[in-house]
Design a protein around this motif. Structure first.
Motif, mmCIF file in Angstrom:
data_model
loop_
_atom_site.group_PDB
_atom_site.id
_atom_site.type_symbol
_atom_site.label_atom_id
_atom_site.label_comp_id
_atom_site.label_asym_id
_atom_site.label_seq_id
_atom_site.Cartn_x
_atom_site.Cartn_y
_atom_site.Cartn_z
ATOM 1 N N ILE A 61 35.974 25.192 8.453
ATOM 2 C CA ILE A 61 35.986 26.024 6.973
ATOM 3 C C ILE A 61 36.219 27.002 6.641
ATOM 4 C CG2 ILE A 61 33.395 26.631 6.186
ATOM 5 C CD1 ILE A 61 32.025 24.787 7.830
ATOM 6 N N ASP A 62 36.648 27.559 5.165
ATOM 7 C CA ASP A 62 37.055 28.423 5.537
ATOM 8 C C ASP A 62 36.592 30.166 5.293
ATOM 9 O OD1 ASP A 62 38.264 31.037 3.116
ATOM 10 O OD2 ASP A 62 39.688 29.784 3.288
ATOM 11 N N GLY A 63 36.362 30.883 5.782
ATOM 12 C CA GLY A 63 35.648 32.047 5.727
ATOM 13 C C GLY A 63 34.886 33.225 4.773
ATOM 14 N N LYS A 64 35.618 32.185 4.150
ATOM 15 C CA LYS A 64 35.830 32.655 2.774
ATOM 16 C C LYS A 64 34.949 31.796 1.415
ATOM 17 C CE LYS A 64 37.209 35.133 -1.926
ATOM 18 N NZ LYS A 64 38.511 35.311 -2.592
ATOM 19 N N ASP A 65 35.582 30.556 1.531
ATOM 20 C CA ASP A 65 34.488 30.138 0.613
ATOM 21 C C ASP A 65 33.797 29.121 0.884
ATOM 22 O OD1 ASP A 65 36.283 30.983 -1.309
ATOM 23 O OD2 ASP A 65 37.897 29.090 -0.646
ATOM 24 N N GLY A 66 33.330 28.832 2.344
ATOM 25 C CA GLY A 66 32.375 28.186 2.870
ATOM 26 C C GLY A 66 32.599 26.701 2.627
ATOM 27 N N VAL A 67 31.265 26.059 2.917
ATOM 28 C CA VAL A 67 31.556 24.647 2.777
ATOM 29 C C VAL A 67 32.068 23.915 0.927
ATOM 30 C CG1 VAL A 67 30.032 22.098 3.193
ATOM 31 C CG2 VAL A 67 29.265 24.777 4.697
ATOM 32 N N GLU A 68 32.701 23.581 1.559
ATOM 33 C CA GLU A 68 33.452 22.127 0.463
ATOM 34 C C GLU A 68 33.037 20.578 0.243
ATOM 35 O OE1 GLU A 68 35.601 24.525 -2.203
ATOM 36 O OE2 GLU A 68 37.164 25.815 -0.319
ATOM 37 N N VAL A 69 33.148 20.345 -0.637
ATOM 38 C CA VAL A 69 33.112 18.676 -0.744
ATOM 39 C C VAL A 69 33.680 18.534 0.606
ATOM 40 C CG1 VAL A 69 33.327 16.681 -1.757
ATOM 41 C CG2 VAL A 69 32.558 18.532 -2.929
ATOM 42 N N GLY A 70 35.223 19.017 0.730
ATOM 43 C CA GLY A 70 35.949 17.591 1.373
ATOM 44 C C GLY A 70 35.115 18.088 2.941
ATOM 45 N N SER A 71 34.818 19.417 3.220
ATOM 46 C CA SER A 71 34.279 19.869 4.343
ATOM 47 C C SER A 71 32.905 18.010 4.456
ATOM 48 C CB SER A 71 33.426 20.723 4.474
ATOM 49 O OG SER A 71 33.738 21.781 4.231
ATOM 50 N N TYR A 72 32.397 18.906 3.404
ATOM 51 C CA TYR A 72 31.376 17.701 4.049
ATOM 52 C C TYR A 72 31.429 16.840 4.262
ATOM 53 C CZ TYR A 72 27.008 15.289 1.873
ATOM 54 O OH TYR A 72 25.449 14.298 2.071
ATOM 55 N N LYS A 73 32.269 15.555 3.058
ATOM 56 C CA LYS A 73 32.924 14.819 3.468
ATOM 57 C C LYS A 73 33.303 13.993 4.515
ATOM 58 C CE LYS A 73 33.242 12.380 -0.361
ATOM 59 N NZ LYS A 73 32.127 11.430 -0.572
ATOM 60 N N THR A 74 34.625 14.669 4.882
ATOM 61 C CA THR A 74 35.439 14.849 7.258
ATOM 62 C C THR A 74 33.827 15.084 7.745
ATOM 63 O OG1 THR A 74 36.116 16.655 6.715
ATOM 64 C CG2 THR A 74 37.316 15.895 6.090
ATOM 65 N N TRP A 75 32.888 15.618 7.689
ATOM 66 C CA TRP A 75 31.952 16.125 8.876
ATOM 67 C C TRP A 75 30.752 14.440 8.273
ATOM 68 C CZ3 TRP A 75 28.971 19.014 12.219
ATOM 69 C CH2 TRP A 75 27.676 19.025 12.401
ATOM 70 N N ASN A 76 31.013 13.844 7.585
ATOM 71 C CA ASN A 76 30.522 12.616 7.759
ATOM 72 C C ASN A 76 31.331 11.362 8.124
ATOM 73 O OD1 ASN A 76 27.514 13.450 6.768
ATOM 74 N ND2 ASN A 76 28.211 13.514 4.343
ATOM 75 N N ASN B 194 37.098 39.679 1.176
ATOM 76 C CA ASN B 194 35.009 38.855 1.417
ATOM 77 C C ASN B 194 34.963 37.642 2.315
ATOM 78 O OD1 ASN B 194 34.485 41.267 -0.983
ATOM 79 N ND2 ASN B 194 35.957 39.135 -2.440
ATOM 80 N N ALA B 195 35.150 38.056 3.564
ATOM 81 C CA ALA B 195 35.000 36.445 4.437
ATOM 82 C C ALA B 195 33.522 36.840 5.004
ATOM 83 C CB ALA B 195 36.020 36.558 5.368
ATOM 84 N N ALA B 196 32.679 35.883 5.143
ATOM 85 C CA ALA B 196 31.541 36.401 5.094
ATOM 86 C C ALA B 196 30.517 35.263 6.499
ATOM 87 C CB ALA B 196 30.295 36.575 4.079
ATOM 88 N N PHE B 197 31.317 36.049 7.540
ATOM 89 C CA PHE B 197 31.408 34.373 8.555
ATOM 90 C C PHE B 197 29.448 34.804 9.095
ATOM 91 C CE2 PHE B 197 29.874 33.993 13.454
ATOM 92 C CZ PHE B 197 30.402 33.177 13.587
ATOM 93 N N ASP B 198 28.323 35.086 8.477
ATOM 94 C CA ASP B 198 27.178 34.926 8.892
ATOM 95 C C ASP B 198 27.232 33.612 7.677
ATOM 96 O OD1 ASP B 198 26.631 36.774 11.152
ATOM 97 O OD2 ASP B 198 26.509 38.310 10.155
ATOM 98 N N ARG B 199 27.252 34.169 5.992
ATOM 99 C CA ARG B 199 26.838 33.067 5.260
ATOM 100 C C ARG B 199 27.447 32.193 5.442
ATOM 101 N NH1 ARG B 199 30.058 32.128 1.529
ATOM 102 N NH2 ARG B 199 31.374 33.619 1.432
ATOM 103 N N VAL B 200 28.196 31.842 6.177
ATOM 104 C CA VAL B 200 28.777 30.479 5.965
ATOM 105 C C VAL B 200 28.619 29.990 7.664
ATOM 106 C CG1 VAL B 200 30.964 29.189 7.095
ATOM 107 C CG2 VAL B 200 31.578 31.772 5.384
ATOM 108 N N LEU B 201 27.913 30.700 8.451
ATOM 109 C CA LEU B 201 27.124 29.902 9.448
ATOM 110 C C LEU B 201 25.342 29.235 9.267
ATOM 111 C CD1 LEU B 201 26.165 29.724 12.752
ATOM 112 C CD2 LEU B 201 25.432 31.837 12.815
#
Length: 682
Positions: free
Chosen positions: A105-120, A140-147
């Motif tokens: 997961i990108d530290g700036k962009d966070g969870v995206e559709v492709g993240s969700y698809k491949t997780w599934n 602008n990377a935000a580890f806590d937000r992405v977590l």
């Protein structure tokens, strides 16, 4: 390379949305683990994993690729997978061969559709998952937000093992909460910074609690001592990971490599070995348990073409072992194969392998009959595995060779490409008179055109395919037609009276005769029916198949000399065509069911676009932090939809589609199609 026992093998697939740095992460893992002497770079065209000309040119992965390294006396196979949805078939194949997935997961962009698809994808395969937050050094990377986002969208049991250390907005290193080790922003080992120690203890305690919950004995120990020993913690984490009760989270950077050694340690320590994998399901009988001493079973999960050795079939050894040349039966195709040339792969380079063992992945050359999803077994113990469930194609286009005379070569090349990629399907659609290719998107099909040229030397082009319309009627109609022709000598005479009636949708065609008195001799009735059937192949609206009609011949007349089968067939055909226009003809078009997954910000634009395509929104639901729009859309409005959706959502949307039903076309659309058809006929 030395041989490894099954217990010492790990195969890891790296997943994620497109452009989150998966390939760079894989190169950094390989370099950090000593599997490569230099750090590969996607931008410089030196990546071990993106080794094809198309990948290096576009700086995207268009297929999976494999490399391996030795870490703590374990062999780790790393499979880099494509992030683009057009190539998710390769991703699913890689998952089927893996013991563990690492989701980036990108530290700036966070969870995206492709993240969700491949997780599934991993979830559907019951595969353990590590989560890795990449590019934590970005502005602008935000580890806590992405977590928090990952916990909300995926699973609350995502717990950091490695976390970043920040000095204001500046990334200064990473800390491992389990081992108490740290690396600076250059990847050099340093003491844990004072400012990170409190957070380290918080994450460590969360991990201890998760480990304790994995086992009753560990839970009792935790309650008694309020902590776990190092060995108990490792045992609990490994068990929780295996059971998908814990998803350890790591982070770092790829350039320079920071945090990769912590990931490699975790793969060895916490990932289940192949012998602990879920047994492979079979179509009939007991599942295939991973046993290195059992009868040989292997499955092809990918096929690639190598210009030096030809087709390379990538196998996951599910059970058994073999040394040297090994004869096996392809139970999918009932053909014998000899496995004599097999290799360990490192991107484009290969290394001779002397042994195949349960849990490993190898590439085999010179197989005559084996393609992706086939199963190879010992002849004495044949197993028919449940096939890998590859996704259905979502994009369709017509194809033709640019050069006349290349049609046969093109057909052979397309068949070859389809055998290598199960998500690429070629169809000769006789009802529309075209050859079509079906894939996961426009980019997928354009990539296959380039591969077709490379493979067979044929240049082909894509164009908008015809639609497989159907025609039917809405009311009864009666009439007659007399076919009479005299041209010297014996003439032609056939005279029929006919009635046609609509039938309920899906009941098909029916023919009946109510002729009495012999006005149409019995011997000509089959010719009448043949004429009706031929007319139904080419309806009057669009030249499409006519369905769900009952035709009844009621009367007619004949001539003792001039009547014939041909005359009655022509009379019946013309009579049916005329009656169709009087019976309220309607054009039916195929309707596709779509599931479109998009971030909230793009939902309005996507719904508006669906409506503009004559689509009907059938529902919406929130799923994993995204909106899933369910819609029914005419197939005629979906050409190049993958590109449109990518443009509307800045490549953050995806969709699946399947055939739903046929539905009457609006009158204005029907009139336009009829007018165009009549112009073409003229």
């Amino acid at each position: 390379m030395k041989n490894y026992s099954s217990e010492k093998l790990r195969t890891v697939s790296v997943l994620g949305h497109g452009s989150v740095g998966k390939t760079s992460f894989c190169d950094a893992l390989l370099f950090s683990g000593g599997g490569s002497e230099r750090l590969g770079s996607v931008d410089e065209g030196t990546s071990v994993f993106d080794y094809t000309a198309e990948s290096r040119e576009k700086k995207h992965s268009f297929g999976s690729s494999i490399a391996n390294l030795d870490w703590n006396d374990h062999k780790i196979n790393i499979i880099d997978t494509p992030g683009l949805a057009d190539f998710h078939g390769e991703t699913i194949g890689a998952i089927s061969a893996s013991d563990l997935a690492i989701l980036l997961i990108d530290g700036k962009d966070g969870v995206e559709v492709g993240s969700y698809k491949t997780w599934n994808f991993a979830k559907d395969a019951s595969l353990p998952v590590f989560v890795y937050v990449s590019r934590v050094d970005r502005e602008n990377a935000a580890f806590d937000r992405v977590l928090e986002q990952a916990r909300e969208m995926f699973n609350k049991h995502i717990i950091p093992v490695v976390f970043p250390v920040m000095d204001g907005d500046t990334f200064t290193g990473v800390v491992n909460a389990i081992t108490g080790k740290a690396e600076d922003a250059e990847g050099k080992e340093i003491p844990v910074p004072e400012a990170a120690k409190e957070q380290m203890e918080i994450y460590r305690m969360q991990l201890v609690e998760e480990a304790a919950e994995a086992d009753e004995e560990l839970m009792e120990t935790f309650f008694a001592n309020e902590t776990l020993t190092e060995d108990e913690l490792k045992r609990g984490i490994k068990l929780a990971v295996k059971n998908r009760g814990l998803f350890p989270l790591y982070c770092g950077t790829s350039i320079p490599p920071v945090g990769q050694k912590f990931v490699l340690d975790a793969v060895v320590e916490y990932s289940p070995s192949p012998l602990e994998a879920t047994p492979a399901e079979v179509l009939d009988g007991d599942p295939v348990v991973p046993d290195p001493s059992g009868p040989f079973v292997a499955r092809a999960f990918s096929t690639k073409h190598d210009k030096h050795v030809g087709d390379m079939v990538y196998l996951k050894i599910l059970r058994g072992s073999a040394e040297g040349s090994h004869e096996a039966i392809n139970v999918t195709r009932h053909q014998t194969e000899r496995l004599g040339n097999y290799y360990y792969m490192n991107g484009a380079s290969r290394e001779d392998a002397s042994k195949m063992v349960a849990g490993d992945v190898i590439a085999v050359a010179k197989l005559k009959n084996t393609i992706t999803n086939d199963v190879l077994c010992d002849k004495s113990h044949q197993e028919k595995l449940v096939p890998i469930a590859f996704p259905n194609p979502v994009y369709r286009a017509a194809i033709r060779a640019k050069k006349r005379g290349d049609e046969d070569k093109m057909g052979a090349g397309l068949h070859k490409l389809g055998s290598m990629d199960p998500t690429f399907i070629t169809r000769n659609e006789t009802n529309i008179g075209q050859t079509t290719v079906n894939g996961m998107g426009e980019l997928h099909l354009m990539t296959m055109l380039a591969r077709l040229k490379e493979l067979s030397g044929v240049e082909a082009e894509l164009f908008k395919p015809r639609i497989a319309y159907q025609e039917t009627i809405t009311k009864k109609a009666s009439g007659a037609y007399k076919h009479k022709k005299q041209s010297g000598g014996r003439g032609q005479y056939g005279h029929v009276l006919m009635r046609i009636e609509p039938k309920p949708r899906g009941e098909g065609y029916e023919f009946a005769s109510e002729v009495s008195g012999g006005n149409v001799p019995t011997k000509y009735i089959p010719a009448v029916e043949k004429g009706v059937v031929e007319a139904m192949h080419k309806g009057p609206i669009s030249g499409s198949e006519v369905i769900d009609v009952k035709a009844i011949v009621t009367d007619g007349s004949s001539h003792a000399v001039d009547s014939s089968d041909m005359a009655f067939k022509l009379a019946a055909s013309k009579c049916f065509q005329n009656l169709m226009m009087e019976a309220g003809p309607i054009l039916l078009e195929p309707i596709m069911s779509l599931e479109i997954t998009v971030p909230d910000d793009y939902m309005g634009d996507v719904m508006g676009d669906v409506n503009s395509r004559r689509g009907k929104i059938q529902g919406m639901e929130a799923r994993g932090g995204f909106q899933v729009i369910k819609a029914a859309v005419p197939q005629a409005e979906l050409y190049q939809y993958t590109s449109s959706l990518r443009s509307l959502t800045q490549a953050r949307g995806s969709f699946t589609q399947s055939f739903s039903h046929y539905e009457a076309t609006p009158r204005d659309i029907q009139k336009k199609i009829m007018d165009d058809y009549r112009k073409d006929e003229e």
